[in-house]
Design a protein around this motif. Structure first.
Motif, mmCIF file in Angstrom:
data_model
loop_
_atom_site.group_PDB
_atom_site.id
_atom_site.type_symbol
_atom_site.label_atom_id
_atom_site.label_comp_id
_atom_site.label_asym_id
_atom_site.label_seq_id
_atom_site.Cartn_x
_atom_site.Cartn_y
_atom_site.Cartn_z
ATOM 1 N N THR A 14 21.518 -133.914 -12.936
ATOM 2 C CA THR A 14 20.107 -134.689 -13.395
ATOM 3 C C THR A 14 20.132 -135.873 -13.072
ATOM 4 O O THR A 14 19.143 -136.198 -12.539
ATOM 5 C CB THR A 14 19.808 -134.018 -14.782
ATOM 6 O OG1 THR A 14 19.266 -132.734 -15.768
ATOM 7 C CG2 THR A 14 18.453 -134.292 -15.181
ATOM 8 N N ASN A 30 14.608 -127.722 -12.538
ATOM 9 C CA ASN A 30 15.493 -128.033 -12.947
ATOM 10 C C ASN A 30 16.080 -125.772 -13.488
ATOM 11 O O ASN A 30 15.089 -126.085 -14.233
ATOM 12 C CB ASN A 30 15.894 -128.480 -14.590
ATOM 13 C CG ASN A 30 17.179 -128.694 -14.921
ATOM 14 O OD1 ASN A 30 17.195 -127.250 -16.195
ATOM 15 N ND2 ASN A 30 17.558 -130.377 -15.268
ATOM 16 N N ASP A 79 18.345 -127.706 -9.480
ATOM 17 C CA ASP A 79 19.205 -128.407 -10.812
ATOM 18 C C ASP A 79 19.556 -127.095 -11.406
ATOM 19 O O ASP A 79 19.494 -126.680 -12.371
ATOM 20 C CB ASP A 79 18.484 -129.161 -10.992
ATOM 21 C CG ASP A 79 19.724 -130.179 -12.155
ATOM 22 O OD1 ASP A 79 20.817 -129.118 -12.533
ATOM 23 O OD2 ASP A 79 19.456 -130.838 -12.744
ATOM 24 N N ARG A 127 22.179 -134.634 -25.847
ATOM 25 C CA ARG A 127 22.023 -133.109 -26.003
ATOM 26 C C ARG A 127 23.251 -132.520 -26.608
ATOM 27 O O ARG A 127 23.664 -133.379 -27.133
ATOM 28 C CB ARG A 127 22.744 -132.709 -24.586
ATOM 29 C CG ARG A 127 21.630 -133.228 -22.830
ATOM 30 C CD ARG A 127 20.521 -131.523 -22.992
ATOM 31 N NE ARG A 127 21.703 -130.592 -23.176
ATOM 32 C CZ ARG A 127 21.360 -130.016 -21.349
ATOM 33 N NH1 ARG A 127 20.916 -130.957 -20.153
ATOM 34 N NH2 ARG A 127 22.375 -128.622 -20.897
HETATM 35 MG MG MG Z 1 21.325 -131.445 -16.634
#
Ligand code: MG
Ligand code: ATP
Length: 183
Positions: A14, A30, A79, A127
């Motif tokens: 990303t 994405n 992605d 994340r």
């Molecule tokens: Mg990513």
């Protein structure tokens, strides 16, 4: 042209794609975000990193619906993942029905040293990635090349491997721009 960019979680897809998109004006989508939006609407998950723990049938259904949305987009970089590490083994990111919908000309694999990938995951507070061993990240990168070969035989798309060196996402972005802007 449609391009697919992949790489294990935390390798920097990303990050690198943001640079590619800014410099070329090509839109990126994405796959995980599309699937997550569908899953959230159905009340299945609260965050995207819970998706790979859902049952295989549900993951495949979300995957199909996301593919149909991407199929409607033109000139886009997707992605996504060659394979997703689930509790029941590697799930193909681009099974036959996804390959058909996306109809990409090129599959790009972004790779990096497994130790760097581990440290990028640890240093990314945005994340909730799995805590993997170096060895299992290495295995996942190897498996992803094998999945890429299978997809390529099926679809005729080329496979390009790009290294995302530490501190040099711009260099990886340039390597990608070179291969997606040729006709
Ligand atoms: Mg990513
Ligand atoms: P996922 O598949 O889980 O979405 P990803 O491949 O998209 O992961 P990113 O979110 O782009 O990975 O990057 C993960 C972390 O690594 C981020 O904190 C990012 O800033 C950092 N990073 C990306 N590329 C580099 C690089 N070349 N050098 C150092 N750090 C990097």
């Amino acid at each position: 042209m449609r391009s697919v960019i992949t790489g294990v979680a935390g390798v920097g897809k990303t990050t690198v794609l943001d640079i590619v998109s800014r410099q070329t004006g090509i839109n990126m989508v994405n796959y995980g975000t599309l699937m997550f939006e569908l899953a959230k609407k159905r009340g299945l998950v609260d965050n995207r990193d819970q998706m790979r723990k859902l049952s295989r049938d549900i993951q495949i259904d979300l995957q199909k619906n996301a593919a149909m949305e991407i199929g409607k987009m033109d000139n886009v970089i997707v992605d996504t993942h060659m394979s997703i590490k689930t509790p029941f083994g590697y799930l193909p990111g681009l099974p036959e029905w996804v390959l058909r919908e996306i109809n990409a000309s090129i599959f790009i694999i972004v790779e990096a040293d497994p130790e760097l990938i581990l440290s990028r995951r640890r240093n990314d507070p945005t994340r909730a990635r799995d805590e993997d061993s170096i060895e299992s990240i290495r295995e996942h990168q190897e498996i992803n090349r094998a999945f890429a070969a299978a997809y390529s035989v099926f679809s005729g798309a080329t496979v390009k491997i790009v290294t995302n060196e530490e501190g040099k996402p711009d260099k990886a972005a340039q390597d990608i721009i070179k291969v997606i802007t040729v006709d």
